[in-house]
Design an enzyme around this catalytic site. Structure first.
Site, PDB file in Angstrom:
ATOM      1  N   LYS A   1     -26.704  11.076  -9.428  1.00 59.79           N
ATOM      2  CA  LYS A   1     -28.119  10.770  -9.197  1.00 59.79           C
ATOM      3  C   LYS A   1     -28.261  10.229  -7.781  1.00 59.79           C
ATOM      4  O   LYS A   1     -27.422   9.447  -7.324  1.00 59.79           O
ATOM      5  CB  LYS A   1     -28.573   9.714 -10.213  1.00 59.79           C
ATOM      6  CG  LYS A   1     -30.067   9.399 -10.180  1.00 59.79           C
ATOM      7  CD  LYS A   1     -30.412   8.372 -11.267  1.00 59.79           C
ATOM      8  CE  LYS A   1     -31.892   8.084 -11.338  1.00 59.79           C
ATOM      9  NZ  LYS A   1     -32.211   7.089 -12.392  1.00 59.79           N
TER      10      LYS A   1
ATOM     11  N   SER B   1     -35.958   8.641 -15.349  1.00 64.44           N
ATOM     12  CA  SER B   1     -35.901   9.125 -13.997  1.00 64.44           C
ATOM     13  C   SER B   1     -34.673   9.960 -13.665  1.00 64.44           C
ATOM     14  O   SER B   1     -34.676  10.705 -12.690  1.00 64.44           O
ATOM     15  CB  SER B   1     -35.977   7.949 -13.029  1.00 64.44           C
ATOM     16  OG  SER B   1     -34.814   7.149 -13.146  1.00 64.44           O
TER      17      SER B   1
ATOM     18  N   SER C   1     -33.958   5.443 -18.359  1.00 65.51           N
ATOM     19  CA  SER C   1     -33.843   6.541 -17.397  1.00 65.51           C
ATOM     20  C   SER C   1     -32.623   7.435 -17.542  1.00 65.51           C
ATOM     21  O   SER C   1     -32.536   8.463 -16.874  1.00 65.51           O
ATOM     22  CB  SER C   1     -33.873   5.996 -15.969  1.00 65.51           C
ATOM     23  OG  SER C   1     -35.199   5.784 -15.567  1.00 65.51           O
TER      24      SER C   1
END
Lengths: 486, 94
Positions: A79, A154, A178
């Protein structure tokens, strides 16, 4: 050879038996990426050159049989809120476009040491503010099961990339859900470890009392493999806990006889999809059939978790994002002739809408006159939420709930309604406020062939319990073996 | 509305953000909606409850005060938007 949809466990076996080389896996994963990423859009940056260098190093280790781990030669994506020295790290924010950090996050150092191969950086909601990747400063990632839908967020890029076969495992980060929510929406397995289990050094901070890095893979066993390499005390993160890291993978025990599973009334409420509810209850029955005890429990403050979260997390975020001031790194507006205007214009240009919304909300609840009414009040209710869990865990070993009240929603469907979007995290937020570890696994599909997520919450540092429960479920079912057609 | 346009302007300035007139309106509406939701917390009795900042018990961590290698200065300055004589450069302050 079709390697991109295999598990870490399987690939490790093939590498060890010298049936394949790290380069074979990487070739296949990158070819897959070329094929499907133009439609899925999970990668912000594919680090092809670095990946081949790391694959060759893995190959050297395997040939010499030196420091070979389960992750040696395995393509892992990251990420884009974890810094990797010299490699662009943006947090999906225009503010950090082109930023090349001067140091590397502890988790990435650890993965490199284990011999993993870094394939690149994944899209996310800007600064991890969101549940769909629609708040990315660059573009929206698409759900591999239905490209017209969001992958969740996210860590939507991480989950979509695993689901689409563009890496074998990924790292995400979880503040209010997330990792777990996108894992659920993309039909993969994702875990948020206990707060303090994994170092946050080099993770661009969102809510410092909540943030935690965790793995995304197809199976619970693969989650266990990544977790055992990234967990542990780090002197660079004073909130990491100094206790031994067990071999979560070798210790997996899929016998659930005698396991006490809590089923909280408050998580099976109005507004949750019927199909989601049904599949989660079916999963619970499977545990029961195999000897687990199911107990009804109550977590009475659950409904307030969302309110507590949006006070605490935005307060911490508004403070953390003060560092983006156009001085040390990131975007600077050069039109201003004084300091205050320079801050304002740089931040105006570099921050997206949701980021500004959260900064202002956080600043508001911390501002003079409102601090006690909002921030302090939220911190008190946060304790009540934690007390609920403490009480529950006196009588159960794990708690099972849906991960998300719905399956993946359409891109654009909630984009203009922040509050509705926030409510998509209602089931993941409460355990996060209490610091608890939780894993999301696929427990079926709805009528539109969209995956449904089951959340298993453990007590603090009870990662092994939730991995055991998840691995049991995956031994008994095939949901984690289904792949999307793209 | 729980949050007025004036509140938004005030908070935006504290946050060092400039926002347009149209945005002020939009944010006032959205933030009010969120704050009204959050106001549910007021009805919970928290008289004897200690505020909770962290989910795990944390102690301050000390270390020996010894020299250690830090990140290379050049690498740090390379990431900065404006640099002069090995320092971050900013607009005139005084």
């Amino acid at each position: 050879m079709d390697l991109h949809y295999k598990t870490i466990e399987d690939l490790h076996g093939m590498l060890k038996e010298k049936k394949i080389k790290p380069r074979d896996i990487l070739d296949d994963v990158l070819k897959r990426t070329d094929d499907v990423d133009p439609r899925v859009k999970a990668y912000l940056l594919c680090t092809k050159e670095l990946a081949y260098k790391m694959a060759d190093e893995a190959e050297r280790r395997i040939m010499k049989n030196e420091d070979v781990t389960e992750l040696t030669g395995i393509p892992i994506g990251i990420k884009d809120n974890m810094v990797l020295e010299g490699i662009q790290t943006t947090c999906a924010a225009k503010m950090l476009e082109g930023y090349k950090p001067p140091y590397t996050a502890t988790v990435l150092e650890k993965l490199e040491k284990a011999g993993a191969v870094f394939t690149g950086k994944f899209n996310m909601d800007e600064y991890a503010f969101g549940s769909s990747t629609e708040n990315s400063g660059f573009f929206t990632t698409h759900n591999p099961w239905d490209l017209s839908r969001v992958p969740g967020g996210s860590s939507g890029g991480s989950a979509a990339a695993v689901a689409a076969g563009m890496c074998i495992g990924a790292l995400g980060s979880d503040t209010g859900g997330s990792i777990k929510q996108p894992a659920a929406l993309c039909g993969v397995t994702g875990m948020k470890p206990t707060y303090g289990r994994v170092s946050r050094y080099g993770l661009i901070a969102f809510g410092s009392s909540l943030d935690q890095i965790g793995p995304v893979t197809w199976t619970a066993k693969d989650n266990a493999i990544i977790l055992k390499y990234i967990a542990g005390h780090d002197r660079k993160d004073s909130t990491t806990v100094n206790s031994d890291v067990p071999d979560y993978y070798k210790n997996i025990n899929t016998n659930v006889k005698g396991m006490r599973i809590g089923l909280p009334d408050e998580y099976f409420i109005e507004g949750i999809d019927n199909e989601v509810k049904q599949k989660v209850l079916d999963a619970v029955k499977l545990f029961e059939k195999n000897g687990a005890t199911i107990r009804k429990i109550n977590l009475p403050h659950t409904e307030y978790a969302i309110d507590v979260y949006y006070v605490v997390a935005t307060a911490e975020a508004s403070s953390n994002l003060g560092r983006f001031d156009g001085v040390q790194y990131g975007l600077r507006n050069f039109d201003a002739d004084n300091m205050i205007d320079m801050y304002k214009l740089s931040r105006q240009k570099g921050f997206g809408k949701e980021t500004k919304r959260r900064i202002m909300l956080g600043t508001y609840v911390l501002s003079s006159g409102y601090y006690d009414a909002y921030y302090k009040k939220a911190q008190k209710v946060r304790r009540l939420i934690k007390n609920d869990f403490d009480d529950a865990f006196k009588n159960v070993d794990v708690i099972v709930t849906p991960t998300s009240p719905t399956t993946a929603f359409k891109i654009g469907e909630k984009a203009d309604a922040p509050l509705t979007m926030y409510l998509s995290d209602i089931f993941t937020i409460a355990p996060n406020l209490a610091g608890l570890p939780a894993i999301s696994i696929s427990c079926g599909f709805d009528g539109k062939n969209l995956p449904i997520g089951l959340q298993i919450i453990g007590r603090n540092f009870g990662e092994q319990d939730i991995l055991n429960a998840a691995a049991f479920f995956q031994n008994e079912t095939d949901f984690h073996k289904k792949r999307p057609e793209i | 509305m729980a949050i007025t346009k004036k509140d938004v302007e005030y908070v935006a300035n504290l946050s060092r953000l400039t926002i347009s007139e149209a945005e002020i309106e939009e944010y006032a509406k959205q933030l009010s909606e969120i704050i009204e939701h959050v106001n549910r917390l007021q009805k919970i009795n928290t008289a004897d409850v200690e505020p909770m900042s962290y989910a795990v018990d944390l102690k301050n961590v000390y270390r020996e005060d010894i020299n250690e290698q830090s990140i290379d200065r050049k690498k740090v300055l390379d990431a900065a938007p404006d640099v002069e004589k090995n320092c971050f450069k900013v607009p005139k302050i005084i």
